[in-house]
Write a protein that holds these residues in place. Structure first.
Motif, PDB file in Angstrom:
ATOM      1  N   UNK A 125      57.369  23.539 -73.416  1.00 26.80           N
ATOM      2  CA  UNK A 125      56.157  24.253 -73.802  1.00 26.80           C
ATOM      3  C   UNK A 125      56.208  24.529 -75.298  1.00 26.80           C
ATOM      4  N   UNK A 126      55.177  24.098 -76.025  1.00 25.81           N
ATOM      5  CA  UNK A 126      55.072  24.380 -77.455  1.00 25.81           C
ATOM      6  C   UNK A 126      54.126  25.555 -77.671  1.00 25.81           C
ATOM      7  N   UNK A 127      54.553  26.506 -78.491  1.00 30.60           N
ATOM      8  CA  UNK A 127      53.697  27.623 -78.868  1.00 30.60           C
ATOM      9  C   UNK A 127      53.634  27.693 -80.388  1.00 30.60           C
ATOM     10  N   UNK A 128      52.558  27.173 -81.000  1.00 32.48           N
ATOM     11  CA  UNK A 128      52.454  27.215 -82.460  1.00 32.48           C
ATOM     12  C   UNK A 128      52.296  28.625 -83.004  1.00 32.48           C
ATOM     13  N   UNK A 129      51.779  29.549 -82.183  1.00 33.97           N
ATOM     14  CA  UNK A 129      51.656  30.936 -82.638  1.00 33.97           C
ATOM     15  C   UNK A 129      53.022  31.571 -82.833  1.00 33.97           C
ATOM     16  N   UNK A 130      53.932  31.294 -81.920  1.00 34.83           N
ATOM     17  CA  UNK A 130      55.284  31.828 -82.022  1.00 34.83           C
ATOM     18  C   UNK A 130      56.183  30.968 -82.898  1.00 34.83           C
ATOM     19  N   UNK A 131      55.781  29.712 -83.108  1.00 35.84           N
ATOM     20  CA  UNK A 131      56.608  28.790 -83.874  1.00 35.84           C
ATOM     21  C   UNK A 131      57.872  28.408 -83.127  1.00 35.84           C
ATOM     22  N   UNK A 132      57.723  28.138 -81.820  1.00 39.90           N
ATOM     23  CA  UNK A 132      58.887  27.817 -81.000  1.00 39.90           C
ATOM     24  C   UNK A 132      58.531  26.789 -79.932  1.00 39.90           C
ATOM     25  N   UNK A 133      59.575  26.103 -79.465  1.00 37.37           N
ATOM     26  CA  UNK A 133      59.477  25.197 -78.327  1.00 37.37           C
ATOM     27  C   UNK A 133      60.426  25.722 -77.259  1.00 37.37           C
ATOM     28  N   UNK A 134      59.938  25.765 -76.008  1.00 32.04           N
ATOM     29  CA  UNK A 134      60.734  26.289 -74.902  1.00 32.04           C
ATOM     30  C   UNK A 134      60.916  25.213 -73.839  1.00 32.04           C
ATOM     31  N   UNK A 135      62.139  25.001 -73.430  1.00 31.71           N
ATOM     32  CA  UNK A 135      62.425  24.189 -72.253  1.00 31.71           C
ATOM     33  C   UNK A 135      62.576  25.144 -71.081  1.00 31.71           C
ATOM     34  N   UNK A 136      61.837  24.884 -69.986  1.00 34.02           N
ATOM     35  CA  UNK A 136      61.898  25.753 -68.812  1.00 34.02           C
ATOM     36  C   UNK A 136      62.081  24.918 -67.552  1.00 34.02           C
ATOM     37  N   UNK A 137      62.442  25.588 -66.471  1.00 28.94           N
ATOM     38  CA  UNK A 137      62.357  24.929 -65.169  1.00 28.94           C
ATOM     39  C   UNK A 137      60.923  25.059 -64.669  1.00 28.94           C
ATOM     40  N   UNK A 138      60.642  24.555 -63.475  1.00 34.73           N
ATOM     41  CA  UNK A 138      59.258  24.547 -62.982  1.00 34.73           C
ATOM     42  C   UNK A 138      58.791  25.912 -62.508  1.00 34.73           C
ATOM     43  N   UNK A 139      59.671  26.901 -62.556  1.00 29.18           N
ATOM     44  CA  UNK A 139      59.297  28.278 -62.225  1.00 29.18           C
ATOM     45  C   UNK A 139      59.147  29.133 -63.474  1.00 29.18           C
ATOM     46  N   UNK A 140      59.468  28.566 -64.645  1.00 26.89           N
ATOM     47  CA  UNK A 140      59.273  29.284 -65.890  1.00 26.89           C
ATOM     48  C   UNK A 140      60.514  29.886 -66.505  1.00 26.89           C
ATOM     49  N   UNK A 141      61.666  29.654 -65.916  1.00 29.56           N
ATOM     50  CA  UNK A 141      62.906  30.168 -66.503  1.00 29.56           C
ATOM     51  C   UNK A 141      63.216  29.390 -67.772  1.00 29.56           C
TER      52      UNK A 141
END
Length: 353
Positions: free
Chosen positions: A124-140
């Motif tokens: 998930x990319x969030x340009x507002x936060x300036x970060x990229x997150x790798x998560x599982x399919x439940x959001x962890x």
């Protein structure tokens, strides 16, 4: 393909298109789209519009901008948006909501699914936060990529607003800084910085809104990287190491990320050039290219036309869409369209006919 030459060609195309548009009333921009059932598209890629496919109870599951959608191995359609009451909405193919989660992505924008030997993850990319997150399919959250200055790739004051990721054959993570400094950054599967290429500019190897990135596996022996350069109305092809190869010029189409289904390339078009041939609000459509990177259908847009091998200007023809931000293609070749700045509308389904 040379960008400067493309500009000269585009000028000729624009002059021809201007003549055509003078006899096309601009009030089409104000026309009301049909609720459902209209058939759009060209050739063998025609679709029935289902405007209300993804509509939900706005008091319980509101959306702001429906940014992107992917399909997991179970056939579930996973959508990301920037509404923190429910950043992630998960549908079945009938449009029924199966699950929702996510309250921490105020700019929820890019969504990539990675199937790692049967185990699936989201980026998930969030340009507002300036970060990229790798998560599982439940959001962890399993991995976070922050500002590139922490690894020496940027200066501290450089803008970093990531819009998209893709995962290479070796697990490398490519991050498109499409709203920031226009670099494509490469990280290992565990998040170590490996290099960058591109940057802002009008050179063939540079970008103007590097909004999307994807691996093109259609040549299985030689996969390449396809990067959006949206303000250039183009996709640019690179080796996996970042060497420029070629440009797919799409005059009039401010394309978002490339999406592959077998030998076909699909993309949402966020704007086209209508009024005075400028970037025009509420002028999106979908574009579809064949295995030779030739446009074969523009659902919601004008029929693709080539003259002497050169693609002519493409614009919105039917006011079905406002700003197509992404598409997801299911196993039956139906298309699900996510829109930005579209009056908080839910995803639309295009049923292949």
């Amino acid at each position: 393909m040379n960008i400067k030459q493309n500009r000269r060609d585009f000028g000729k195309q624009a002059a021809l298109a201007a003549a055509a548009l003078t006899i096309t009333p601009f009030h089409i921009l104000k026309a009301q789209p049909k609720a459902t059932g209209e058939i759009i598209g060209h050739g063998k890629h025609r679709y029935r519009v289902h405007q209300q496919w993804g509509s939900l109870d706005t008091s319980k599951f509101p959306v702001n901008n429906c940014h992107e959608m992917v399909q997991d191995s179970k056939g579930r359609l996973i959508m990301v948006g920037d509404e923190v009451k429910n950043n992630i909405l998960i549908y079945d193919r009938s449009g029924k909501l199966l699950e929702s989660w996510g309250h921490d992505f105020p700019g929820g924008h890019g969504l990539t699914l990675w199937n790692a030997n049967g185990e699936e993850f989201l980026f998930i990319c969030d340009p507002n936060l300036g970060k990229v997150f790798k998560t599982d399919l439940k959001g962890k959250v399993l991995l976070t990529i922050g500002h590139p200055s922490t690894v020496g790739a940027y200066k501290e004051g450089d803008a970093f607003k990531p819009t998209e990721t893709t995962i290479g054959p070796d697990g490398s993570i490519y991050v498109a800084d499409g709203y920031g400094s226009q670099w494509i950054l490469r990280y290992s599967a565990t998040g170590e910085f490996m290099g960058k290429f591109g940057g802002a500019g009008d050179g063939d190897e540079q970008f103007s809104t590097a909004h999307g990135v994807a691996i093109d596996y259609r040549n299985k022996a030689n996969p390449t990287l396809l990067v959006t350069s949206r303000a250039h109305n183009a996709f640019k092809r690179f080796t996996l190491e970042g060497k420029y190869l070629s440009t797919i010029f799409l005059p009039g189409a401010y394309v978002c990320r490339p999406v592959f289904k077998e030998d076909t390339l699909y993309a949402g078009v966020c704007w086209s050039r209508l009024r005075y041939l400028n970037q025009t609000p509420n002028s999106g459509f979908v574009t579809i290219l064949d295995k030779n990177d030739k446009v074969i259908s523009n659902p919601g847009g004008t029929s693709p036309e080539y003259k002497n091998g050169k693609l002519q200007l493409m614009v919105q023809q039917q006011p079905i869409f406002m700003h197509c931000h992404d598409v997801c293609v299911d196993q039956d070749d139906n298309i699900y369209v996510c829109q930005w700045n579209a009056k908080k509308s839910y995803p639309i389904k295009l049923e292949r006919v």
